[in-house]
Design a protein around this motif. Structure first.
Motif, mmCIF file in Angstrom:
data_model
loop_
_atom_site.group_PDB
_atom_site.id
_atom_site.type_symbol
_atom_site.label_atom_id
_atom_site.label_comp_id
_atom_site.label_asym_id
_atom_site.label_seq_id
_atom_site.Cartn_x
_atom_site.Cartn_y
_atom_site.Cartn_z
ATOM 1 N N GLY A 63 -7.370 52.695 -19.553
ATOM 2 C CA GLY A 63 -7.466 53.778 -20.518
ATOM 3 C C GLY A 63 -6.747 53.470 -21.818
ATOM 4 O O GLY A 63 -6.223 52.375 -22.037
ATOM 5 N N SER A 64 -6.714 54.456 -22.699
ATOM 6 C CA SER A 64 -6.081 54.334 -24.007
ATOM 7 C C SER A 64 -5.848 55.751 -24.530
ATOM 8 O O SER A 64 -6.318 56.720 -23.929
ATOM 9 C CB SER A 64 -6.980 53.553 -24.969
ATOM 10 N N LYS A 119 -0.325 58.869 -15.972
ATOM 11 C CA LYS A 119 1.075 58.483 -16.116
ATOM 12 C C LYS A 119 1.098 57.172 -16.894
ATOM 13 O O LYS A 119 0.541 56.167 -16.439
ATOM 14 C CB LYS A 119 1.737 58.302 -14.752
ATOM 15 N N ALA A 120 1.705 57.194 -18.074
ATOM 16 C CA ALA A 120 1.714 56.008 -18.930
ATOM 17 C C ALA A 120 2.953 55.166 -18.658
ATOM 18 O O ALA A 120 4.071 55.674 -18.626
ATOM 19 C CB ALA A 120 1.670 56.419 -20.394
ATOM 20 N N THR A 121 2.736 53.863 -18.447
ATOM 21 C CA THR A 121 3.844 52.921 -18.278
ATOM 22 C C THR A 121 3.502 51.646 -19.025
ATOM 23 O O THR A 121 2.456 51.043 -18.800
ATOM 24 C CB THR A 121 4.071 52.577 -16.792
ATOM 25 N N THR A 122 4.389 51.232 -19.921
ATOM 26 C CA THR A 122 4.227 49.992 -20.706
ATOM 27 C C THR A 122 2.829 49.859 -21.296
ATOM 28 O O THR A 122 2.209 48.801 -21.237
ATOM 29 C CB THR A 122 4.541 48.748 -19.841
ATOM 30 N N GLY A 123 2.321 50.958 -21.843
ATOM 31 C CA GLY A 123 1.031 50.904 -22.513
ATOM 32 C C GLY A 123 -0.165 51.070 -21.598
ATOM 33 O O GLY A 123 -1.284 51.237 -22.062
ATOM 34 N N ILE A 124 0.039 51.009 -20.276
ATOM 35 C CA ILE A 124 -1.063 51.178 -19.323
ATOM 36 C C ILE A 124 -0.991 52.579 -18.731
ATOM 37 O O ILE A 124 0.079 53.058 -18.357
ATOM 38 C CB ILE A 124 -0.989 50.129 -18.195
#
Length: 389
Positions: A63-64, A119-124
């Motif tokens: 995703g983004s 849930k966003a982690t390190t851009g992912i």
């Protein structure tokens, strides 16, 4: 059955399975099987992770900001395929139709159902899969599921037919552009037809540009003067531009280098999305990112627009800059245009306008069909409308 995908080992020399990734998800729906990665699985993983027709692939990671994680697709190919570790493989139970399940999950995603499950982690972005599975859904009897899926497949088929019509119309337009218009000095191998000539464009139209009024003065902005900027990228390449994302005031116009150009002025982007063009439907100003041409009596604005469209590949090729592509003013000062007499210009422009009209009509038909499908999907997949035998 639900199982995470697997990436395996490099299979360049001895690969035994093709692995699908999020990158294989097509924007219009479906999967691009031709670009699947060749990987190597051990014997156990081959059995556990091999896809079967009707399996659903759920995007668990990726995703983004503009594209939430949670897209879903239905696998329908033959051969040895699996899914990467960023995807979840879902295989429906006996009393669930796989097509119905696909449409249900796809509709859930389209309505923003996964946005609060990220849930966003390190851009992912990672999908909260446990909460996703706990979501309550409408599940009618199996025979009704199949009838609902058939209705939605028919809608998809109508959309695909319209997309083919649009693609054909676009191809016809491109062929006409190439056949009717010459790119002057950039196409020396092609002889000009009799009666054509290649003057400097500056000899046929008044070249201008624009400016951005100071953002420090609120009185310069949100007025009645339409102002074309890079925010209007999507409004260009549609022949005429009728509205703009931002407007300025007469005060902003007077206190900057911006100029009010008359209706029928042709604009072309020289920065960022170089080569995009349009014709002003009314008096407008432009930012410094655009070149404007106000045509003299011997040059048709509509012909000039289509000639600039024909030149797009040239503009894109010569645009320089590592961050933002830019075409310098010297290029435009020396730009030559290939033109016939005014009567032939008008005839050529009319043919191309008719071709564009067919493209726009086909695109509008696609938009209408998608809106209808979305409304029908919502009603059928929520149980608001039932589909009796």
């Amino acid at each position: 059955m639900s199982t995470p995908g697997h990436w395996g080992e490099d299979g360049q020399d001895d690969g035994n399975i093709l692995v699908l990734r999020s990158a294989n998800f097509l924007k219009a729906g479906g999967l691009n099987y031709e670009t699947a990665a060749l990987r190597k699985f051990d014997a156990k993983k081959l059995v556990q992770k091999r896809l079967e027709p009707g399996d659903l692939l759920l995007e668990r990671s990726g995703g983004s900001p503009a594209q939430p994680v949670g897209r879903v697709n239905r696998f329908d190919a033959q051969g040895d395929f699996s899914a990467s570790n960023f995807l979840q493989i879902l295989r429906v139970r006996d009393k669930v139709d796989d097509w119905f399940a696909y449409y249900l999950l796809d509709s859930f995603y389209a309505q923003g159902g996964t946005e609060h499950l990220q849930k966003a982690t390190t851009g992912i972005r990672n999908l909260d899969f446990a909460t996703y599975l706990a979501t309550t859904i409408f599940l009618p009897p199996l025979d009704e599921q199949r009838r609902i899926a058939e209705v939605l497949r028919s809608a998809d088929e109508a959309i695909r037919t319209a997309e083919l019509a649009a693609s054909g119309a676009k191809s016809a337009r491109m062929a006409l552009l190439a056949d009717l218009l010459h790119r002057a000095d950039w196409e020396p191998e092609r002889a000009l037809p009799s009666g054509w000539h290649t003057p400097l464009l500056d000899m046929m139209a008044k070249r201008g540009s624009g400016h951005t009024p100071s953002k420090q003065f609120s009185s310069y902005w949100n007025g009645d003067v339409k102002w074309i900027s890079l925010q209007d990228t999507k409004r260009l390449d549609r022949v005429y531009v009728t509205d703009t994302a931002a407007t300025i005031t007469p005060e902003g116009l007077a206190n900057s280098s911006a100029v009010l150009h008359p209706a029928n002025t042709v604009v072309v982007s020289r920065d960022a999305t170089v080569g995009r063009s349009a014709i002003m439907m009314s008096d407008m100003a432009v930012s410094q990112h655009f070149i404007s041409y106000t045509c003299g009596p011997a040059l048709s604005p509509l012909y000039l627009y289509y000639w600039l469209q024909r030149m797009k590949s040239v503009f894109e090729r010569i645009g320089a800059g590592s961050t933002i592509k830019t075409i310098g003013l010297p290029f435009f000062k020396g730009l030559k245009i290939a033109i016939p007499d005014r009567a032939e210009q008008d005839w050529t422009a009319e043919l191309l306008w008719q071709a564009d009209s067919q493209v726009f009509a086909a695109e509008e038909a696609i938009d209408r069909l998608r809106l209808v499908k979305a409304a029908v999907s919502d009603d059928l997949l929520s149980g608001h409308i039932r589909v009796p035998a």
